[in-house]
Design a protein around this motif. Sequence first.
Motif, PDB file in Angstrom:
ATOM      1  N   MET A 175       0.836  -1.175   0.000  1.00 26.30           N
ATOM      2  CA  MET A 175       0.000   0.000   0.000  1.00 26.30           C
ATOM      3  C   MET A 175       0.881   1.239   0.000  1.00 26.30           C
ATOM      4  N   ALA A 176       0.544   2.185  -0.842  1.00 28.95           N
ATOM      5  CA  ALA A 176       1.336   3.408  -0.957  1.00 28.95           C
ATOM      6  C   ALA A 176       1.129   4.285   0.262  1.00 28.95           C
ATOM      7  N   GLN A 177       2.190   4.934   0.678  1.00 26.80           N
ATOM      8  CA  GLN A 177       2.107   5.830   1.822  1.00 26.80           C
ATOM      9  C   GLN A 177       1.662   7.213   1.354  1.00 26.80           C
TER      10      GLN A 177
END
Length: 110
Positions: free
Chosen positions: A1-3
């Motif tokens: 998951m992208a931050q």
Amino acid sequence: MAQMHLTPLSEVVDEVWGKTGTKERDAMEKQLKEEVNAYYLGEVIRKVRKAQNLTQEQLGERIGVQRAQISRLEKGSSTITLPTLSRVFQALGIATATLDLGVAGKVALW
């Protein structure tokens, strides 16, 4: 998951309006303050007019302007001179007004 990267509002404001203390920022803050004050003044005019069951057209007739001018004043989208302000409030039955100049004292407008 992208931050997700969140930018603080203060950084966005500095980027759009300029840093605090700059000419651009001071001008923008002055303009914003004037617009907010015009909005609040317009709200007072609208509130008092409605409390007296007057239409914008009726108030305009009392002071000799078109309904559209009253609408602009109430929206805060029109500048208002002291003579016009005096006519509006006197037409609404507000007999006196005082301008507080801080250390310079208070001045009766009408």
